[in-house]
Each structure stands twice: as structure tokens, then as C-alpha cells.
Design an enzyme around this catalytic site. Sequence first.
Site, short mmCIF file in Angstrom:
data_model
loop_
_atom_site.label_atom_id
_atom_site.label_comp_id
_atom_site.label_asym_id
_atom_site.label_seq_id
_atom_site.Cartn_x
_atom_site.Cartn_y
_atom_site.Cartn_z
N GLU A 20 -8.76 0.33 -2.83
CA GLU A 20 -9.55 0.39 -1.59
C GLU A 20 -10.52 1.56 -1.69
OE1 GLU A 20 -6.18 -1.42 1.42
OE2 GLU A 20 -6.68 0.71 1.55
N HIS A 76 0.91 6.30 1.81
CA HIS A 76 1.59 7.29 2.66
C HIS A 76 2.79 7.95 2.00
CE1 HIS A 76 -1.42 6.78 5.55
NE2 HIS A 76 -1.25 5.47 5.56
N ASN A 134 0.85 -1.19 0.00
CA ASN A 134 0.00 0.00 0.00
C ASN A 134 0.90 1.25 0.00
OD1 ASN A 134 -1.44 2.25 1.07
ND2 ASN A 134 -3.08 0.87 1.67
N THR A 185 -8.28 3.67 8.60
CA THR A 185 -9.50 2.87 8.59
C THR A 185 -9.59 2.16 9.94
OG1 THR A 185 -9.06 2.55 6.25
CG2 THR A 185 -10.82 1.24 7.20
N ARG A 205 -9.28 8.11 -0.78
CA ARG A 205 -10.23 8.51 0.26
C ARG A 205 -11.11 9.65 -0.23
NH1 ARG A 205 -8.77 6.41 5.67
NH2 ARG A 205 -10.48 7.69 6.38
N GLU A 244 -11.03 -9.42 3.58
CA GLU A 244 -9.74 -9.01 4.15
C GLU A 244 -9.97 -8.80 5.63
OE1 GLU A 244 -7.17 -6.44 2.00
OE2 GLU A 244 -6.35 -5.54 3.82
N ARG A 282 -6.97 12.84 1.06
CA ARG A 282 -5.87 13.31 1.92
C ARG A 282 -4.52 12.75 1.48
NH1 ARG A 282 -7.57 10.19 7.40
NH2 ARG A 282 -9.47 11.29 6.90
N HIS A 292 -5.66 3.52 -1.59
CA HIS A 292 -6.97 3.91 -1.05
C HIS A 292 -7.25 5.34 -1.46
CE1 HIS A 292 -9.57 4.17 2.90
NE2 HIS A 292 -10.24 4.52 1.83
N HIS A 349 -3.61 -4.32 7.87
CA HIS A 349 -3.70 -3.14 8.72
C HIS A 349 -2.79 -3.26 9.93
CE1 HIS A 349 -5.12 0.58 10.42
NE2 HIS A 349 -5.74 0.80 9.29
#
Length: 271
Positions: free
Chosen positions: A94, A31, A28, A125, A66, A175, A70, A64, A217
Site C-alpha cells: 500500500e 500494527h 495487513n 487512511t 507510510r 479496493e 509510523r 503500508h 478497512h
Amino acid sequence: MGGMSGERISGGSGAGPKGRGRLRLGVNIDHVATIRNARGENYPDPTRAAEVAMAAGADGITAHLREDRRHISDADIETLAALTRRRGKPLNFEMAVTDEMRAIALRHRPHAACLVPERREEVTTEGGLDVARHHNRVLPLVSELKAAGIRVSLFVEPAAAQVEAAKSVGAQVVELHTGAYCVAVRERRPEAPALLIALREAARLAASLGLEVHAGHGIDYETVGAIAAIPELAELNIGHFLIGEAIFTGLDPAIRRMRALMDAARDEAAA
Ligand code: PXP
């Protein structure tokens, strides 16, 4: 069709219901975009991170988009979809259960979509999707995404009611949310073993219902071994820790180390 060709991140050569096959790693890269957006610059580039991740052994890329944008942007999804398609690697998109995300998913047709709960104010999340409660909203979206050739995963807490609800709305994958377990391990809390048992039981139940089982996660080097050893798991999705670790070691070595820990845990569990 976007991201549909090549190696499959879901339903491929990974673990079957009882198998201990090679566990796939979805990286992922959200970030990287968080850091970029902190300065409103155009670097660091999450697409470059996706290239590095795939070269380091990621089986697919997870992102993801969002609602508040962000981190990952619409343009990022566009370039990530094109990149993964070129490389024959799956993109795992996602997304929240909203009309806006539905339209974006249908436009890009990623290999997989993972439906997640989303509240604007949450930092990440925070919990799984309450599929049992939102059955009537989730079911039509699952059907529509599947009809478009997108493999649908639901991000759920490791609880029997959620796994059963995921099956009943027609998802192909669940998941399991590993966040509570990972936090408990990091904080040396006494409930960690019970939370691991909950993950194991949910994985077993999901596989027995014919669902492919993923987990993600909060996974780090310390927690990945016990999770990877759960035999029903076919894929882990890992992001925040890897991007943080990349600050110290570089992204490529961080991913390679994670991959090695996953493989070692699988080998040990199979021995
Ligand atoms: N899986 C899902 C469904 C997620 O929402 C996230 C976070 O975006 C992850 C995996 C990756 O979690 P982390 O960034 O904590 O490794």
C-alpha cells in the site's frame, strides 16, 4: 522478480465478475510494527506476524509504508518482500501517490501495489483516493507500475465516479473502502444498510467494467459476513482488528476465525 511468483492475490482463482469463488484474505500486519515502534524496540516483528498469518491461511500479506514511517519501515518492506517471495505468496504494497513511494515500489516490485491517499496527520487512511480529481497524477503512476509488472489497485470510496475513474486511468483492481460501513455497523447507526448497498453497487459496477474488486478497512467479525457475501469481491484486506484480537486469542486463531466467517458467508450466499 519480487513477489511475482506463486499464487496470485489478484486475478487468480478468486471470484470472476459474477462468481462466488473463494474469497482471498490479505492480512495487513502494519500494527504489529505500531506496537514495536511504540517502544523503539525490535519486537514484535511484523515479519514473524506475516509468517504466522500465512500459516493460518492468509493468501497474501499487505503492508503500508507510510510517508512518516509510523509503523512499517523500509527494512520491513525489504524482509517482507523476501519472505513472501520465498513462500510464493503475494505482497500487496500500500503506497501513497508520491515519487518516493514510486521509487520504492519499482525497486521491490511487489506482486501488487494499492494506491492510497495519505495525509501525515490522519490516524489511518480516512477516505478513498480521489481518482477523478487526481487523474493526471494517478494515470502515469499506474502506467509505470503496470509496466514494471506490478498489479495496480486503487483504494476508492464505493462511488460510481471513483470506480469509473479507476477504470479510466488503467487500474486492474479497485479496493472499495469499507470504513464508513464498518463504523456505522459498530455504532449502530441507521445509515449502515444504505452504506452496504453502496458497496454492493460499486462492486457490481467495477466488475461490469472488467475490474477485479477488493475491499478493506475497518472489517471485523461482525461486519465481515455482509461484505464477504458481495459476490463480485475477490479479496479482503484486513489488519487492525485482527492484530487487536490477537492480543486476546493469538494471531493464528484470530485469522482462522476470520477466514471461517468469510467462507461461511460465501457458502451461505451461494446456497
Ligand atoms: N486496505 C487499505 C487500502 C488500507 O489502507 C487499510 C489500512 O491500512 C486496510 C485495507 C486494512 O484496514 P484495517 O487495518 O482497518 O483492517
